[in-house]
Motif scaffolding. Sequence first.
Motif, short mmCIF file in Angstrom:
data_model
loop_
_atom_site.label_atom_id
_atom_site.label_comp_id
_atom_site.label_asym_id
_atom_site.label_seq_id
_atom_site.Cartn_x
_atom_site.Cartn_y
_atom_site.Cartn_z
N VAL A 45 0.86 -1.18 0.00
CA VAL A 45 0.00 0.00 0.00
C VAL A 45 0.90 1.22 0.00
CG1 VAL A 45 -0.19 0.26 2.53
CG2 VAL A 45 -2.09 0.98 1.07
N LEU A 46 0.41 2.32 -0.55
CA LEU A 46 1.17 3.58 -0.56
C LEU A 46 0.84 4.40 0.68
CD1 LEU A 46 0.89 4.90 -4.23
CD2 LEU A 46 2.93 3.99 -3.12
N SER A 47 1.85 5.05 1.21
CA SER A 47 1.59 6.03 2.28
C SER A 47 0.77 7.18 1.72
CB SER A 47 2.92 6.55 2.83
OG SER A 47 3.66 7.20 1.80
N ASN A 51 5.11 8.62 -0.89
CA ASN A 51 6.56 8.51 -0.93
C ASN A 51 7.07 7.16 -0.44
OD1 ASN A 51 7.01 11.09 -1.97
ND2 ASN A 51 6.97 12.03 0.07
N THR A 52 6.23 6.43 0.29
CA THR A 52 6.64 5.16 0.86
C THR A 52 5.69 4.06 0.42
OG1 THR A 52 7.49 6.29 2.83
CG2 THR A 52 7.16 3.90 3.00
N ILE A 53 6.25 2.94 0.02
CA ILE A 53 5.47 1.73 -0.26
C ILE A 53 5.60 0.83 0.96
CG2 ILE A 53 5.18 -0.28 -1.76
CD1 ILE A 53 6.69 1.35 -3.95
N TRP A 54 4.49 0.63 1.66
CA TRP A 54 4.48 -0.28 2.81
C TRP A 54 4.20 -1.69 2.31
CZ3 TRP A 54 6.67 1.84 6.71
CH2 TRP A 54 6.45 3.17 7.07
N ALA A 55 5.00 -2.65 2.76
CA ALA A 55 4.87 -4.04 2.32
C ALA A 55 4.83 -4.97 3.52
CB ALA A 55 6.02 -4.41 1.39
N ASN A 86 -0.23 -13.94 12.33
CA ASN A 86 -0.88 -15.24 12.17
C ASN A 86 -0.89 -15.62 10.69
OD1 ASN A 86 -1.81 -15.91 14.95
ND2 ASN A 86 -2.90 -13.97 14.72
N ASP A 87 -1.41 -14.71 9.88
CA ASP A 87 -1.33 -14.85 8.42
C ASP A 87 -1.79 -13.53 7.80
OD1 ASP A 87 -0.92 -15.74 5.88
OD2 ASP A 87 -2.37 -17.38 5.94
N TRP A 88 -0.88 -12.57 7.74
CA TRP A 88 -1.18 -11.26 7.17
C TRP A 88 -1.20 -11.39 5.65
CZ3 TRP A 88 2.79 -7.70 10.17
CH2 TRP A 88 2.47 -7.71 11.53
N GLU A 89 -2.36 -11.16 5.05
CA GLU A 89 -2.51 -11.44 3.62
C GLU A 89 -2.74 -10.20 2.75
OE1 GLU A 89 -1.87 -13.81 1.80
OE2 GLU A 89 -1.87 -15.65 2.99
N ASP A 90 -3.05 -9.06 3.34
CA ASP A 90 -3.19 -7.84 2.55
C ASP A 90 -3.07 -6.64 3.47
OD1 ASP A 90 -3.39 -6.46 0.16
OD2 ASP A 90 -5.50 -6.91 -0.20
N ILE A 91 -2.80 -5.50 2.89
CA ILE A 91 -2.65 -4.25 3.63
C ILE A 91 -3.36 -3.16 2.82
CG2 ILE A 91 -0.38 -3.82 2.57
CD1 ILE A 91 0.48 -2.45 5.17
N THR A 92 -4.07 -2.28 3.52
CA THR A 92 -4.79 -1.22 2.83
C THR A 92 -4.80 0.03 3.70
OG1 THR A 92 -6.79 -0.77 1.52
CG2 THR A 92 -7.12 -1.74 3.70
N LYS A 93 -5.39 1.10 3.20
CA LYS A 93 -5.53 2.33 3.98
C LYS A 93 -6.90 2.92 3.72
CE LYS A 93 -3.56 5.53 0.57
NZ LYS A 93 -2.48 6.47 0.24
N ILE A 212 -8.31 -15.08 -6.15
CA ILE A 212 -8.00 -13.69 -5.83
C ILE A 212 -6.94 -13.60 -4.74
CG2 ILE A 212 -8.99 -11.54 -4.96
CD1 ILE A 212 -11.73 -12.61 -6.09
N THR A 213 -5.90 -12.80 -5.00
CA THR A 213 -4.76 -12.68 -4.09
C THR A 213 -4.56 -11.30 -3.49
OG1 THR A 213 -3.27 -12.22 -5.92
CG2 THR A 213 -3.52 -14.53 -5.28
N SER A 214 -5.25 -10.28 -3.99
CA SER A 214 -5.12 -8.93 -3.44
C SER A 214 -6.18 -8.04 -4.08
CB SER A 214 -3.72 -8.35 -3.72
OG SER A 214 -3.53 -7.11 -3.06
N ALA A 215 -6.41 -6.88 -3.47
CA ALA A 215 -7.38 -5.93 -4.00
C ALA A 215 -6.89 -4.51 -3.77
CB ALA A 215 -8.75 -6.14 -3.34
N ALA A 216 -7.39 -3.60 -4.60
CA ALA A 216 -7.09 -2.17 -4.44
C ALA A 216 -8.27 -1.37 -4.98
CB ALA A 216 -5.81 -1.80 -5.19
#
Length: 294
Positions: A45-47, A51-55, A86-93, A212-216
Amino acid sequence: MLRILTLSALLLWSCNPKAQDSPKTDEIKVEFSLPKKLKEVSGIVLSQDKNTIWAIEDQGNKNVVYGLDKQGKLVTDVLVENAENNDWEDITKDAQGNIYLGDFGNNDNNRQNLAILKLDLKDASQKTTKVVQTTKFHYEGQTEFPPKKSNWLYDCEAFVEMNGNFYLFTKNRSKGFDGTFLVFQIPNKEGDFEAKLIGKLKLAGKYSDAAITSAAINSTNDKIVLLTHKNIHVLSGFTTDNFNTAKIEKVSLNHNSQKEAVVFLDDKTLLIADEKDKETGGNVYRFEFDSKTK
């Protein structure tokens, strides 16, 4: 042979009544290679300042959020002090820039400790962060842990936040895979909730095409991209409480790898990351939407 394969792909596509009439085709280009320590990236996800890509990485990896600059250089490792991976599979904002981790990986459809974690993560100068809100949930309709293998629809690797709610898009692991996935809505609040089923849809093709492996979500909240190993699928025409009305446009990436993460760089550009597998993968790719893509 090529003509036969092309015809077969078109026939598969036409079997999806929710989809557009024909697939669009574009290309992805390597933007940069991921740092060697990030072999199993599961979400990016982008900050808020872009300027930062969080992974993040998934099960079996550290409870750390990694900050990369736009050239792919690792600039910070941020330890999440009060949470296990435990099993972090996606990140969003959300629209305000708050960061959320999807701790909902559920390969065997038997987890009962699913959660979305809100982080106090502001910028790349941080070395640690804490979970400041925990949204626990269970799925409407799931009564067995696990259910019969023909109904393994409760794994999830993809979510977005929109207007005070989370939207989860499940990964089909059923025996007799047919591309079916479920859409669930959960309030963005502290607490323990039943995830409300608001959509049951289907993607065309086999597992690499349609799992499906991720969403935006884009900035205007009217398009959601779902990522698979070989394609992206653009959802439009949904409402906040009903995804059964959604139209699905399939876009072939002409590239098969274990793609696990996607984010909008801007409303016409995606960044896509895949896992490292021997001599392939471990990259972030740039994808520009064709002007014909709706």
